[in-house]
Design a protein around this motif. Sequence first.
Motif, PDB file in Angstrom:
ATOM      1  N   PHE A  69       1.388 -14.335   3.539  1.00 20.26           N
ATOM      2  CA  PHE A  69       1.734 -13.212   2.680  1.00 20.26           C
ATOM      3  C   PHE A  69       1.211 -11.933   3.309  1.00 20.26           C
ATOM      4  O   PHE A  69       0.086 -11.873   3.783  1.00 20.26           O
ATOM      5  CB  PHE A  69       1.105 -13.396   1.296  1.00 20.26           C
ATOM      6  N   ASP A  70       2.025 -10.905   3.337  1.00 27.73           N
ATOM      7  CA  ASP A  70       1.664  -9.643   3.975  1.00 27.73           C
ATOM      8  C   ASP A  70       1.684  -8.534   2.929  1.00 27.73           C
ATOM      9  O   ASP A  70       2.718  -8.247   2.337  1.00 27.73           O
ATOM     10  CB  ASP A  70       2.673  -9.340   5.091  1.00 27.73           C
ATOM     11  N   HIS A  71       0.517  -7.922   2.733  1.00 28.90           N
ATOM     12  CA  HIS A  71       0.416  -6.887   1.700  1.00 28.90           C
ATOM     13  C   HIS A  71       1.255  -5.649   2.003  1.00 28.90           C
ATOM     14  O   HIS A  71       1.531  -4.856   1.126  1.00 28.90           O
ATOM     15  CB  HIS A  71      -1.039  -6.472   1.512  1.00 28.90           C
ATOM     16  N   PHE A  72       1.610  -5.454   3.275  1.00 24.85           N
ATOM     17  CA  PHE A  72       2.354  -4.247   3.619  1.00 24.85           C
ATOM     18  C   PHE A  72       3.773  -4.550   4.050  1.00 24.85           C
ATOM     19  O   PHE A  72       4.462  -3.690   4.586  1.00 24.85           O
ATOM     20  CB  PHE A  72       1.624  -3.467   4.718  1.00 24.85           C
TER      21      PHE A  72
END
Lengths: 344, 344
Positions: A339-342
């Motif tokens: 999962f990538d917050h950005f």
Amino acid sequence: MGEFELIDRHFKPKPAAARLHQATAAPDSIATPVVLGIGDDCALLQPAPGMQLAISTDMLVEGRHFLPDVAPARLGHKALAVNLSDLAACGAEPLACTLALALPPERARDDAWLAALAGGLWALADAQRCPLVGGDTTAGPLNLCLTVFGQVPAGQALRRDGARVGDDVWVSGTLGHARLALGALRGEWTLPPQLLAAARTRLECPTPRIALGLALRGIAHSAADVSDGLAGDLGHILRASAVGACLDAQETMKTIAAGAFSASAEGLFDRQTLLRLALTGGDDYELVFTAPPDARSAVQAAGQASATPLARIGRIEAEPGLRLLGADGRIEPLAARAFDHFAP
Amino acid sequence: MGEFELIDRHFKPKPAAARLHQATAAPDSIATPVVLGIGDDCALLQPAPGMQLAISTDMLVEGRHFLPDVAPARLGHKALAVNLSDLAACGAEPLACTLALALPPERARDDAWLAALAGGLWALADAQRCPLVGGDTTAGPLNLCLTVFGQVPAGQALRRDGARVGDDVWVSGTLGHARLALGALRGEWTLPPQLLAAARTRLECPTPRIALGLALRGIAHSAADVSDGLAGDLGHILRASAVGACLDAQETMKTIAAGAFSASAEGLFDRQTLLRLALTGGDDYELVFTAPPDARSAVQAAGQASATPLARIGRIEAEPGLRLLGADGRIEPLAARAFDHFAP
């Protein structure tokens, strides 16, 4: 209530905790590494001789890591649990934690909310002998930043870069339920009330696998905690170790079904969706680790000693990347992305 | 740019730093406590044998601890400096730090801003041998949470609770200039450009007094850093030590005037206002400490060894509370209160 009274009232150790964690020599004194706790410029810890210090920090932002209406006791628990999960992944024994807390004015005034937040945090801190020894409070958009400190004998930490070709891939507990609950809370799907409650407990009250991490020292070749989804976190191990892996879809499905409440989810979703929840859901705080095949009985013993269900779900291979072996014998590539917050 | 690329590009040690801080045995290797840095579930540190670990954490929120248009390199410097200041107050030697960072989307996309932020942080980290070893990044309202780790020989940490009646009260450097700059930036008053620039440097680029803290081990009875204003931070010492203090207004004024650029401020403000700036301004990151009168030459030597100006500004007394001795010989009570983030 001012900043300093707020800290005194809610975040200093309560008598039960103080008994366990104060450095004074009580008749039934338990050796404690906390030399000086909340109230000075720094906290002081005394790790045991020969130990390395393991450190992890996680920041929880309202609306991103938790919903505004989450029960504050669960928020306090989770803020510490996600950090303890990192110690577990390294095979480290918890020593202490700090909390930096930004509070909007309405939260700073809400004594019941603060008491519940601190209560949830301290309950887990007591259970895992990881007392709060310092921190910072400020006004600002709600944000909790926990930092945890653990100790591990020099050279024995479980790392991401130790996986070897031929290792089994193992995962603890169950996967996908946190994502199942999040989807229901977001209105992506509906769940029967009992399943929702059980899944929501997994989302909001994860269990850090500290005992398992300690039991796996000297057995596992590599480990990571599953915070961003199994595919992504196993991907970190694969890249750090310069190897690949093939997961068995059947075994991974059994892992999903290991939870008592999962059978009911099977009727609601197709197998493909359940598999995706397990592989990429995230927020599980289980451990994914690798160990050589001749350590299988030692791994099983570590699972039993720590009362943690374990499943062997795949194998480390020389070919980079992550693959999935289906029930029909076909092998498909899987994106080993976390999962990538950005991400857009 | 995604979360993991952002960390790789900006926050991993650059070659120069890596040379200093990697645990590999280079021919010119400097002993380093960093066993494992950014990229695993935990960072691993190896403190020297017999050392206690000093820990501090501070959270900086946009609009509260810094203005939105602050130069990002200065913000990176300050986020670490305010934490190092806590290590200095304990007499601890820096080991490492972690950074948890919440970024709004426009900041996460702003490569130049991020590079400058990380550059400012790393420049101070390199200078103080306090490498960034881990952290967390997430989307959210701009928030920087730094946690620092230092080491101090067991029993030698400077604490707030050691002040004794008869001790001299000392303070390092100059006080009040950060508040002077903040007032100008907020429009409370105007300053000549040269004074503003100098004062603003003190506000945005404070100097942590690490060398002084180390030199004061075994000499000072108590210490704290001046982050919330001299009166408040000395107040912490007084309460923790169950004593009081009387400050000499004349000597405190000399402390204010010690900075090369302060003479120009004297013409702009009356003495009472300057005294108030020094006593309650905050954000100074100097050290306030107490030591017995027979240690005066040792204190002066510590100041010289660390190239830090020192002033003796008062005396610890048995009567609780904080008092100010005026030029006219009158003694007035002073509120020994620190800045409170939740004060109405």
